[in-house]
Motif scaffolding. Structure first.
Motif, short mmCIF file in Angstrom:
data_model
loop_
_atom_site.label_atom_id
_atom_site.label_comp_id
_atom_site.label_asym_id
_atom_site.label_seq_id
_atom_site.Cartn_x
_atom_site.Cartn_y
_atom_site.Cartn_z
N GLN A 198 48.45 -14.17 11.22
CA GLN A 198 49.35 -13.96 12.35
C GLN A 198 48.91 -14.76 13.58
N GLY A 199 49.84 -15.53 14.12
CA GLY A 199 49.58 -16.27 15.34
C GLY A 199 48.88 -17.60 15.15
N ARG A 200 48.46 -17.93 13.93
CA ARG A 200 47.77 -19.20 13.69
C ARG A 200 48.79 -20.31 13.43
N LYS A 201 48.62 -21.44 14.09
CA LYS A 201 49.50 -22.58 13.87
C LYS A 201 49.20 -23.25 12.53
N GLN A 202 47.93 -23.26 12.15
CA GLN A 202 47.53 -23.85 10.88
C GLN A 202 46.68 -22.85 10.11
N LEU A 203 47.03 -22.64 8.85
CA LEU A 203 46.33 -21.65 8.01
C LEU A 203 45.31 -22.38 7.15
N ARG A 204 44.21 -22.78 7.73
CA ARG A 204 43.21 -23.57 7.02
C ARG A 204 42.29 -22.66 6.21
N MET A 205 42.11 -23.04 4.95
CA MET A 205 41.32 -22.22 4.02
C MET A 205 39.89 -22.04 4.49
N GLU A 206 39.29 -23.05 5.09
CA GLU A 206 37.88 -22.98 5.44
C GLU A 206 37.57 -21.78 6.34
N TYR A 207 38.44 -21.48 7.29
CA TYR A 207 38.19 -20.37 8.20
C TYR A 207 38.40 -19.02 7.50
N PHE A 208 39.40 -18.98 6.63
CA PHE A 208 39.61 -17.78 5.83
C PHE A 208 38.41 -17.53 4.92
N TYR A 209 37.93 -18.58 4.30
CA TYR A 209 36.79 -18.49 3.38
C TYR A 209 35.57 -17.90 4.07
N ARG A 210 35.32 -18.28 5.29
CA ARG A 210 34.17 -17.74 6.01
C ARG A 210 34.33 -16.24 6.23
N GLU A 211 35.56 -15.80 6.47
CA GLU A 211 35.80 -14.36 6.61
C GLU A 211 35.50 -13.63 5.30
N MET A 212 35.88 -14.23 4.19
CA MET A 212 35.62 -13.60 2.90
C MET A 212 34.12 -13.59 2.58
N ARG A 213 33.40 -14.60 2.98
CA ARG A 213 31.95 -14.60 2.80
C ARG A 213 31.33 -13.46 3.61
N ASN A 220 22.75 -14.91 4.68
CA ASN A 220 21.34 -14.63 5.00
C ASN A 220 21.28 -14.12 6.43
N GLY A 221 21.19 -12.80 6.57
CA GLY A 221 21.30 -12.20 7.90
C GLY A 221 22.73 -12.32 8.38
N ASP A 222 22.94 -13.05 9.47
CA ASP A 222 24.30 -13.29 9.96
C ASP A 222 24.75 -14.72 9.70
N ALA A 223 23.94 -15.49 8.99
CA ALA A 223 24.22 -16.90 8.81
C ALA A 223 24.47 -17.23 7.34
N PRO A 224 25.19 -18.32 7.08
CA PRO A 224 25.38 -18.73 5.69
C PRO A 224 24.08 -19.23 5.09
N GLU A 225 23.89 -18.95 3.83
CA GLU A 225 22.69 -19.41 3.12
C GLU A 225 22.56 -20.92 3.23
N GLY A 226 21.39 -21.39 3.60
CA GLY A 226 21.15 -22.82 3.73
C GLY A 226 21.59 -23.41 5.04
N GLY A 227 22.25 -22.62 5.89
CA GLY A 227 22.64 -23.09 7.21
C GLY A 227 24.03 -23.70 7.29
N LYS A 228 24.70 -23.89 6.15
CA LYS A 228 26.06 -24.45 6.15
C LYS A 228 26.98 -23.56 5.32
N TRP A 229 28.24 -23.52 5.72
CA TRP A 229 29.22 -22.73 4.98
C TRP A 229 29.70 -23.47 3.74
N ASN A 230 29.71 -24.78 3.78
CA ASN A 230 30.41 -25.57 2.77
C ASN A 230 29.57 -26.78 2.38
N TYR A 231 29.34 -26.95 1.07
CA TYR A 231 28.55 -28.06 0.56
C TYR A 231 29.40 -29.02 -0.25
N ASP A 232 30.68 -29.09 0.08
CA ASP A 232 31.60 -29.90 -0.72
C ASP A 232 31.24 -31.37 -0.69
N ALA A 233 30.66 -31.84 0.40
CA ALA A 233 30.30 -33.26 0.50
C ALA A 233 29.29 -33.67 -0.58
#
Length: 516
Positions: free
Chosen positions: A153-168, A176-189
């Motif tokens: 609701q209210g988002r102009k763009q529904l980008r998966m990356e931000y949703f994915y972080r909510e699911m994590r 790991n604590g409040d942070a993603p394991e390894g310091g990054k959310w996404n290792y797609d590169a």
């Protein structure tokens, strides 16, 4: 919102659909095994609303029959209607009407269907017939309908990356604590390496066939002889026990290199390091969180690297949950979206694999043989070609829905309509996934044996993807030229000589004129 009508709680008919093969199904919760009856039915309408792959039908019918046996062992009374039973009424509403008429039950309980078409049909039937239908939300997903609607609701763009972080954050996976394991959310590169044929390629776990599966194979070969696809070889798991073994086999043999090579394509290796678990997950034999937690444990045990584990978990709690949310947010008109007004019929070679384009032939042949192709084959080969050629996205959507064993509309339609074809104008993707032959050459070995020359840009011997890429951009310039991610491509076109531009457009026209 789920529509619910209330009625007396005893003596209910519990409808279990073919993609709801889970003992944890919400429809079963709070039921009385002594009074309630589970209804499962193989009906012609669900088997034929698109021309499903023979292997897909065989997998589902066998898995349904095995699940009915499991329910009986668990103490449930099961009324199972086979496709060729005399009492089979052909559609689920008609079957429910019949079952209620011949019993003293007046209430139907079910978990919501995953496809809008069937959900609407059952709700309309119940209302017209005056039947009390308790349709419950499907709790086998991480994100509820209400949660996704609130997030969107209210988002102009529904980008998966931000949703994915909510699911994590919600699941705690790789946190790991409040942070993603390894310091990054996404290792797609790190997950874009081309594969080489000398790598060891594990195979998915093959399951021996039992008498139930043999009966189903004979049924499908007889009743659906003209359908697309090969029944043999048939080695899919059709029970939860074997699906769990398939999961374990993937973790031990393929997961460590899944991340590195998940985008790669090899002509004689249809599976590479992919799990081939989606058909089990989408039919209910496996649970998304149990898969993710097993994969996560492989990382913490030192059995698989973070890029592989994160990439796999992202596909399930990120992409899979996300496209389901998009589907229910945008139906019922979503599957007819056509941003580019593409009207060309689906070429016949999507059904026959008879094309000189080696990449297309490989992807479609593999689809015919296994009811499977991995995400890059679907997105960047068969999907990319269809978008570049201006194929009607609804026709393509129905093809994907028919030919893959893991395809149900809630997961397939957003992947095709939005991600693959950009037919919604950019709801999921910030630009079309359009590519010339260079991408396929980089990520596969197909171009080495192709009749067409991937390095030739125009003319009869050129890779068809090359002129079609530029023709697509120019044909749709009024809608795409302003896209900042395509600015470089349009500037390149503008610098070309008129002669070169004409060569691209005329070569593309020749390719399109040859499509039948």
């Amino acid at each position: 919102m789920i529509e619910i009508k209330t009625a007396r709680a005893s003596g209910r008919l519990i409808l279990v659909l073919g993609d709801q093969l889970s003992l944890t199904l919400s429809a079963l919760q709070g039921a009385n095994k002594a009074q309630d009856v589970v209804l499962m039915a193989e009906v012609a309408e669900e088997a034929s609303y698109v021309p499903h792959h023979k292997k897909k039908l065989a997998f589902l019918f066998s898995a349904m029959r095995h699940h009915a046996d499991l329910l009986r062992r668990e103490g449930w009374t099961v009324r199972y209607i086979h496709l060729d039973d005399d009492s089979n009424k052909g559609t689920l509403p008609d079957q429910l009407r019949h079952e209620l008429a011949v019993s003293d039950r007046s209430q139907v309980v079910m978990t919501e269907p995953g496809e809008y078409r069937l959900r609407r049909a059952l709700l309309d039937w119940a209302e017209a017939a005056g039947v009390a239908l308790d349709m419950r939300e499907d709790t086998r997903f991480v994100c509820t309908h209400a949660e996704f609607q609130s997030w969107a609701q209210g988002r102009k763009q529904l980008r998966m990356e931000y949703f994915y972080r909510e699911m994590r954050r919600k699941t705690g996976l790789l946190i790991n604590g409040d942070a993603p394991e390894g310091g990054k959310w996404n290792y797609d590169a790190e997950n874009r390496k081309p594969a080489k044929g000398d790598l060891f390629m594990p195979q998915p776990r093959h399951v021996p066939r039992d008498a139930i599966t043999e009966d189903v194979l004979a049924l499908v070969e007889t009743r659906f002889a003209k359908n697309f696809g090969s029944l043999e070889p048939f080695w899919l798991a059709v029970t939860r026990e074997d699906a769990l073994l398939a999961l374990e086999h993937f973790v031990q043999t393929a997961l460590p290199l899944f991340g590195d090579y998940q985008d790669a394509m090899l002509t004689d290796e249809p599976f590479l390091y992919h799990s081939v678990l989606a058909q089990y997950l989408n039919a209910g034999l496996l649970d998304p969180l149990e898969i993710c937690r097993r994969v996560e444990r492989a990382y913490y045990d030192g059995d698989a690297p973070l890029n592989a584990v994160e990439g796999y978990i992202r596909q399930i709690i990120g992409w899979r949950e996300y496209v389901r949310g998009i589907y229910w947010l945008k139906m019922p008109d979503y599957t007819h979206a056509n941003y580019f007004d593409a009207k060309r019929p689906l070429p016949a070679f999507y059904w026959t694999a008879q094309t000189d384009m080696a990449c297309m032939s490989a992807a479609i042949s593999q689809t015919r043989d296994h009811a499977y192709a991995h995400h890059i084959q679907r997105l960047m080969v068969t999907g990319n070609f269809a978008m570049l050629a201006g194929i009607d996205p609804h026709e393509l959507h129905e093809w994907y829905l028919a030919v893959y064993a893991d395809a149900y509309e809630w997961v397939e339609a957003p992947n095709v309509i939005s991600m693959s074809q950009f037919a919604d104008g950019g709801l999921l993707a910030s630009k079309p996934y359009a590519a010339s032959g260079n991408y396929i050459n980089k990520m596969s070995d197909h171009c080495q044996t192709c009749r067409y020359d991937v390095k030739q840009k125009t003319g009869p011997g050129a890779c068809p993807f090359n002129p079609l890429y530029w023709d697509f951009l120019i044909r749709n310039a009024d809608k795409l030229r302003g896209n900042p991610r395509l600015g470089h491509a349009y500037r390149t076109w503008d610098r070309m000589s008129e002669e070169k531009q004409h060569a691209y457009r005329s070569s593309a026209a020749a390719v399109l004129d040859g499509l039948t």
